[in-house]
Design a protein around this motif. Structure first.
Motif, PDB file in Angstrom:
ATOM      1  N   GLY A  74       0.814  -1.215   0.000  1.00 18.43           N
ATOM      2  CA  GLY A  74       0.000   0.000   0.000  1.00 18.43           C
ATOM      3  C   GLY A  74       0.846   1.263   0.000  1.00 18.43           C
ATOM      4  N   ARG A  75       1.912   1.250   0.787  1.00 17.40           N
ATOM      5  CA  ARG A  75       2.805   2.419   0.823  1.00 17.40           C
ATOM      6  C   ARG A  75       3.525   2.597  -0.507  1.00 17.40           C
ATOM      7  NH1 ARG A  75       5.472   1.345   6.731  1.00 17.40           N
ATOM      8  NH2 ARG A  75       3.612   1.837   7.944  1.00 17.40           N
TER       9      ARG A  75
ATOM     10  N   GLY B 135       1.135   4.081  -2.966  1.00 21.93           N
ATOM     11  CA  GLY B 135       0.936   5.496  -2.649  1.00 21.93           C
ATOM     12  C   GLY B 135       2.117   6.346  -3.076  1.00 21.93           C
ATOM     13  N   LEU B 136       3.332   5.886  -2.802  1.00 24.83           N
ATOM     14  CA  LEU B 136       4.531   6.619  -3.198  1.00 24.83           C
ATOM     15  C   LEU B 136       4.646   6.690  -4.718  1.00 24.83           C
ATOM     16  CD1 LEU B 136       7.136   8.049  -2.389  1.00 24.83           C
ATOM     17  CD2 LEU B 136       8.246   5.810  -2.358  1.00 24.83           C
TER      18      LEU B 136
ATOM     19  N   LEU C 147       2.169   6.734  -6.840  1.00 27.67           N
ATOM     20  CA  LEU C 147       1.194   7.721  -7.311  1.00 27.67           C
ATOM     21  C   LEU C 147       1.678   9.146  -7.064  1.00 27.67           C
ATOM     22  CD1 LEU C 147      -2.141   6.027  -6.194  1.00 27.67           C
ATOM     23  CD2 LEU C 147      -1.226   6.239  -8.519  1.00 27.67           C
ATOM     24  N   VAL C 148       2.317   9.377  -5.919  1.00 25.78           N
ATOM     25  CA  VAL C 148       2.866  10.703  -5.622  1.00 25.78           C
ATOM     26  C   VAL C 148       3.957  11.062  -6.628  1.00 25.78           C
ATOM     27  CG1 VAL C 148       4.231  12.006  -3.943  1.00 25.78           C
ATOM     28  CG2 VAL C 148       2.251  10.711  -3.184  1.00 25.78           C
TER      29      VAL C 148
END
Length: 67
Positions: A15-16, A19-20, A22-23
């Motif tokens: 998940g992290r 998320g990273l 996508l950032v």
């Protein structure tokens, strides 16, 4: 037969990482968008050459270069 054991730590890391990712994609998109806008607003190539911070007498108009 492969044994695949997923620990809950792997789920959190996945998940992290997503998320990273996508950032980072968002940041790259912003930088690319700003670059495209800047280049398209300049119009002429001569205007674009003036932003390279190098003294180039050939791009200075004759009435401004006066010595």
């Amino acid at each position: 037969m492969a044994i695949k054991v997923e620990h809950e730590l792997h789920e959190r890391r996945k998940g992290r990482n997503i998320g990273l990712g996508l950032v980072l994609v968002g940041f790259i998109g912003i930088v690319f968008g700003l670059t495209v806008v800047k280049v398209t607003q300049l119009g002429e190539a001569q205007k674009f050459e003036r932003f390279d911070h190098v003294a180039r007498p050939q791009i200075i108009p004759a009435d401004e270069g006066g010595n």
